[in-house]
Design a protein around this motif. Structure first.
Motif, mmCIF file in Angstrom:
data_model
loop_
_atom_site.group_PDB
_atom_site.id
_atom_site.type_symbol
_atom_site.label_atom_id
_atom_site.label_comp_id
_atom_site.label_asym_id
_atom_site.label_seq_id
_atom_site.Cartn_x
_atom_site.Cartn_y
_atom_site.Cartn_z
ATOM 1 N N GLU A 84 0.810 -1.025 0.022
ATOM 2 C CA GLU A 84 0.143 0.168 -0.061
ATOM 3 C C GLU A 84 1.035 1.197 -0.269
ATOM 4 O OE1 GLU A 84 -3.073 0.133 -0.408
ATOM 5 O OE2 GLU A 84 -3.657 -2.263 -0.103
ATOM 6 N N LEU A 85 2.144 1.138 0.935
ATOM 7 C CA LEU A 85 2.916 2.212 0.946
ATOM 8 C C LEU A 85 3.444 2.449 -0.648
ATOM 9 C CD1 LEU A 85 4.045 4.337 2.960
ATOM 10 C CD2 LEU A 85 6.055 3.040 2.609
ATOM 11 N N ARG A 86 3.950 1.522 -1.215
ATOM 12 C CA ARG A 86 4.532 1.659 -2.262
ATOM 13 C C ARG A 86 3.552 2.533 -3.291
ATOM 14 N NH1 ARG A 86 6.366 -3.921 -2.189
ATOM 15 N NH2 ARG A 86 8.410 -3.803 -1.142
ATOM 16 N N LYS A 87 2.372 1.909 -3.374
ATOM 17 C CA LYS A 87 1.277 2.256 -4.326
ATOM 18 C C LYS A 87 1.391 3.906 -3.906
ATOM 19 C CE LYS A 87 -1.810 -1.464 -4.303
ATOM 20 N NZ LYS A 87 -3.170 -1.723 -3.863
ATOM 21 N N THR A 89 3.454 5.926 -2.664
ATOM 22 C CA THR A 89 4.583 6.750 -3.077
ATOM 23 C C THR A 89 4.513 7.037 -4.674
ATOM 24 O OG1 THR A 89 5.968 4.753 -2.817
ATOM 25 C CG2 THR A 89 6.052 6.215 -0.811
ATOM 26 N N LYS A 90 4.135 5.911 -5.166
ATOM 27 C CA LYS A 90 3.967 5.875 -6.722
ATOM 28 C C LYS A 90 3.262 7.264 -7.287
ATOM 29 C CE LYS A 90 5.817 1.537 -8.482
ATOM 30 N NZ LYS A 90 5.588 0.544 -7.612
ATOM 31 N N SER A 91 2.263 7.102 -6.495
ATOM 32 C CA SER A 91 1.090 8.043 -6.879
ATOM 33 C C SER A 91 1.300 9.570 -6.454
ATOM 34 C CB SER A 91 -0.367 7.632 -6.331
ATOM 35 O OG SER A 91 -0.237 7.863 -4.995
ATOM 36 N N ARG A 92 2.398 9.935 -5.639
ATOM 37 C CA ARG A 92 2.604 11.181 -5.409
ATOM 38 C C ARG A 92 3.994 11.634 -6.312
ATOM 39 N NH1 ARG A 92 -1.085 9.678 -3.165
ATOM 40 N NH2 ARG A 92 -1.441 10.313 -1.033
ATOM 41 N N TRP A 93 3.438 12.099 -7.436
ATOM 42 C CA TRP A 93 4.528 12.405 -8.312
ATOM 43 C C TRP A 93 5.553 13.519 -7.751
ATOM 44 C CZ3 TRP A 93 5.999 16.384 -11.538
ATOM 45 C CH2 TRP A 93 7.058 16.159 -12.592
ATOM 46 N N PHE A 94 4.982 14.360 -6.977
ATOM 47 C CA PHE A 94 5.923 15.467 -6.403
ATOM 48 C C PHE A 94 7.132 14.998 -5.470
ATOM 49 C CE2 PHE A 94 2.588 18.435 -7.956
ATOM 50 C CZ PHE A 94 3.578 18.955 -9.046
ATOM 51 N N ALA A 95 6.822 13.897 -5.040
ATOM 52 C CA ALA A 95 7.771 13.454 -3.883
ATOM 53 C C ALA A 95 9.073 12.753 -4.832
ATOM 54 C CB ALA A 95 7.288 11.962 -3.213
ATOM 55 N N PRO A 96 9.958 13.073 -4.140
ATOM 56 C CA PRO A 96 11.542 12.788 -4.732
ATOM 57 C C PRO A 96 11.490 11.411 -4.882
ATOM 58 C CG PRO A 96 11.778 14.109 -2.585
ATOM 59 C CD PRO A 96 10.282 13.626 -2.822
ATOM 60 N N SER A 97 12.365 11.067 -6.066
ATOM 61 C CA SER A 97 12.661 9.789 -6.502
ATOM 62 C C SER A 97 13.188 8.604 -5.242
ATOM 63 C CB SER A 97 13.199 9.448 -7.670
ATOM 64 O OG SER A 97 12.907 10.552 -8.707
ATOM 65 N N GLN A 280 6.868 10.683 8.831
ATOM 66 C CA GLN A 280 5.910 9.569 9.392
ATOM 67 C C GLN A 280 4.731 9.224 8.425
ATOM 68 O OE1 GLN A 280 3.467 9.817 13.009
ATOM 69 N NE2 GLN A 280 4.759 8.108 13.835
ATOM 70 N N VAL A 281 4.441 8.035 8.112
ATOM 71 C CA VAL A 281 3.379 7.597 7.438
ATOM 72 C C VAL A 281 2.679 6.635 8.519
ATOM 73 C CG1 VAL A 281 2.824 6.013 5.608
ATOM 74 C CG2 VAL A 281 4.588 7.770 5.363
ATOM 75 N N MET A 282 1.221 6.446 8.113
ATOM 76 C CA MET A 282 0.539 5.548 9.120
ATOM 77 C C MET A 282 -0.423 5.056 7.952
ATOM 78 S SD MET A 282 -1.168 7.483 12.357
ATOM 79 C CE MET A 282 -1.952 8.896 11.316
ATOM 80 N N VAL A 283 -0.762 3.704 8.105
ATOM 81 C CA VAL A 283 -1.533 2.833 7.277
ATOM 82 C C VAL A 283 -2.802 2.093 8.204
ATOM 83 C CG1 VAL A 283 -1.773 0.801 5.674
ATOM 84 C CG2 VAL A 283 0.615 2.240 5.852
ATOM 85 N N ASN A 284 -3.989 2.441 7.818
ATOM 86 C CA ASN A 284 -5.088 1.709 8.350
ATOM 87 C C ASN A 284 -4.874 0.593 8.035
ATOM 88 O OD1 ASN A 284 -7.740 0.608 8.793
ATOM 89 N ND2 ASN A 284 -8.555 2.701 8.611
ATOM 90 N N ALA A 285 -4.665 -0.385 9.025
ATOM 91 C CA ALA A 285 -4.540 -1.790 8.961
ATOM 92 C C ALA A 285 -5.823 -2.919 8.643
ATOM 93 C CB ALA A 285 -3.677 -2.387 10.201
ATOM 94 N N ARG A 286 -7.020 -2.048 8.507
ATOM 95 C CA ARG A 286 -8.060 -2.690 7.783
ATOM 96 C C ARG A 286 -8.335 -2.253 6.381
ATOM 97 N NH1 ARG A 286 -9.849 -7.014 10.873
ATOM 98 N NH2 ARG A 286 -11.919 -7.204 10.024
ATOM 99 N N THR A 287 -8.203 -0.960 6.195
ATOM 100 C CA THR A 287 -8.631 -0.746 4.864
ATOM 101 C C THR A 287 -7.495 -0.212 3.953
ATOM 102 O OG1 THR A 287 -8.459 1.850 5.448
ATOM 103 C CG2 THR A 287 -10.745 0.528 5.981
ATOM 104 N N GLY A 288 -6.254 -0.435 4.485
ATOM 105 C CA GLY A 288 -5.071 0.139 3.514
ATOM 106 C C GLY A 288 -4.963 1.415 3.413
ATOM 107 N N GLU A 289 -5.877 2.366 3.768
ATOM 108 C CA GLU A 289 -5.714 3.978 3.718
ATOM 109 C C GLU A 289 -4.474 4.434 4.119
ATOM 110 O OE1 GLU A 289 -7.104 7.768 2.992
ATOM 111 O OE2 GLU A 289 -8.341 5.919 2.449
ATOM 112 N N VAL A 290 -3.772 5.033 3.585
ATOM 113 C CA VAL A 290 -2.335 5.452 3.724
ATOM 114 C C VAL A 290 -2.305 7.063 4.169
ATOM 115 C CG1 VAL A 290 0.248 5.934 2.810
ATOM 116 C CG2 VAL A 290 -1.218 3.925 2.348
ATOM 117 N N ILE A 291 -2.014 7.565 5.060
ATOM 118 C CA ILE A 291 -1.831 8.846 5.493
ATOM 119 C C ILE A 291 -0.231 9.285 5.842
ATOM 120 C CG2 ILE A 291 -2.630 10.529 7.372
ATOM 121 C CD1 ILE A 291 -4.858 9.710 5.313
#
Length: 327
Positions: A84-87, A89-97, A280-291
């Motif tokens: 979920e985290l990989r997805k 970071t990929k969808s965040r185009w402005f984040a550094p490679s 810091q990143v958090m992932v909802n461990a039921r829905t996969g929502e990444v914040i």
């Protein structure tokens, strides 16, 4: 076979009989590891042995004023959380490679975060005003070729009438974070949680995860819950008033059959380092929502701005060339 326990909502009146906790928890909990017998100090309800990673779980009844009633077990494992985290970071185009590389190596930590839920039956008496639109014909003058001309136009006005009434609403599972260790705005973004999937609390669910103790007392949580109910009640009042516009002057709400419970919700936490800063990143461990917080790449943003500027310049050029052809 143990009889399966139900998740119970507790009447708020029961709180009066419970002793108030000291503002600062009295000392850390000392766990003795059943595996290697090392001693770990922790202020959590569950943790891992720092030497051999054996799960350590405290007896909540011995530590807490209110014992957890329900738990939403981890539904997403560490690997899926990484995915979920990989997805994300990929969808965040402005984040550094380099951010995409950095996430591969980092370790996740699974934690249960305490939340209060509240049920309440509410009855609200309100006073306000109902606005009804009507049209009026207005006369005005205009100067045309040196002549003064009278014209008319339609203007919308609003007539206000006093309004009052009573609305009722039952609230189920109003969720309030029970720990101040994570900012409330961040936790709110992890919603919605599939709360009906919560199961009765058992220590086994906590094994291998860190469980944060609550530091918001249930009485204070109830005040937060009422603040969360207020906009919903206000909307009920305005829809009850009707008309084209509404004003609410006063609302007086009475709450009955108020119940509460302590619920543990599962979150994967990840701290990654980028350019010498921890994010810091958090992932909802039921829905996969990444914040999470993410670094922005100044270079990528500059390139995007430049590309946008080039598009604008090209459009301007085409327009001007068309104009010069016509002349």
């Amino acid at each position: 076979m143990p009889i399966p326990r139900q998740v119970t909502e507790h009447p708020i009146g029961e709180l009066a009989a419970l002793p108030r906790r000291a503002a600062v928890p009295a000392g850390m909990k000392v766990f003795t590891c059943p595996g290697c017998h090392a001693v770990t100090e922790s202020d959590s309800l569950s943790d891992k042995c720092q030497f051999c990673a054996t799960p350590l779980v405290a007896d909540a009844a011995a530590m807490e004023r209110v014992v957890p009633e329900a738990v939403l077990p981890f539904g997403i494992g560490r690997e899926q959380a990484r995915e979920e985290l990989r997805k994300w970071t990929k969808s965040r185009w402005f984040a550094p490679s380099s951010l995409k590389k950095v996430t591969e190596a980092e370790t996740f930590r699974g934690s249960y975060l305490p939340h209060w839920t509240y049920d309440a039956d509410t009855v609200t008496e309100y006073t306000g005003e109902r606005g009804e639109h009507y049209w009026e014909t207005e006369t005005y003058t205009e100067t045309v070729d040196g002549e003064t001309v009278e014209r008319t136009r339609q203007v919308q006005r609003t007539a206000w009438y006093p309004a009052s009434g009573t609305v009722g609403r039952f609230f189920d599972d109003v969720l309030v974070p029970g720990s101040t260790s994570v900012p409330e705005q961040q936790l709110d973004k992890l919603t919605p949680w599939p709360l009906p999937e919560a199961v009765p609390y058992q220590e086994e669910y906590l094994a291998g995860f860190r469980t944060v103790r609550y530091d918001v007392e249930p009485e204070d949580g109830l005040e937060s819950a009422k603040r969360r109910m207020a906009p919903v009640i206000r909307a009920d009042c305005t829809s009850d008033i009707g008309g084209d516009e509404q004003r609410v002057h006063s609302m007086s709400t009475s709450y009955s059959d108020v119940t509460y419970k302590l619920l543990l919700l599962p979150v994967w936490f990840l701290t990654y380092l980028h350019a010498g800063k921890a994010w810091q990143v958090m992932v909802n461990a039921r829905t996969g929502e990444v914040i999470g917080e993410r670094p922005y790449s100044p270079l990528k943003i500059a390139v995007a701005c430049l590309a946008a500027a080039l598009v604008v310049a090209a459009v301007v050029l085409v327009v001007m060339m068309n104009k010069s052809h016509h002349h």
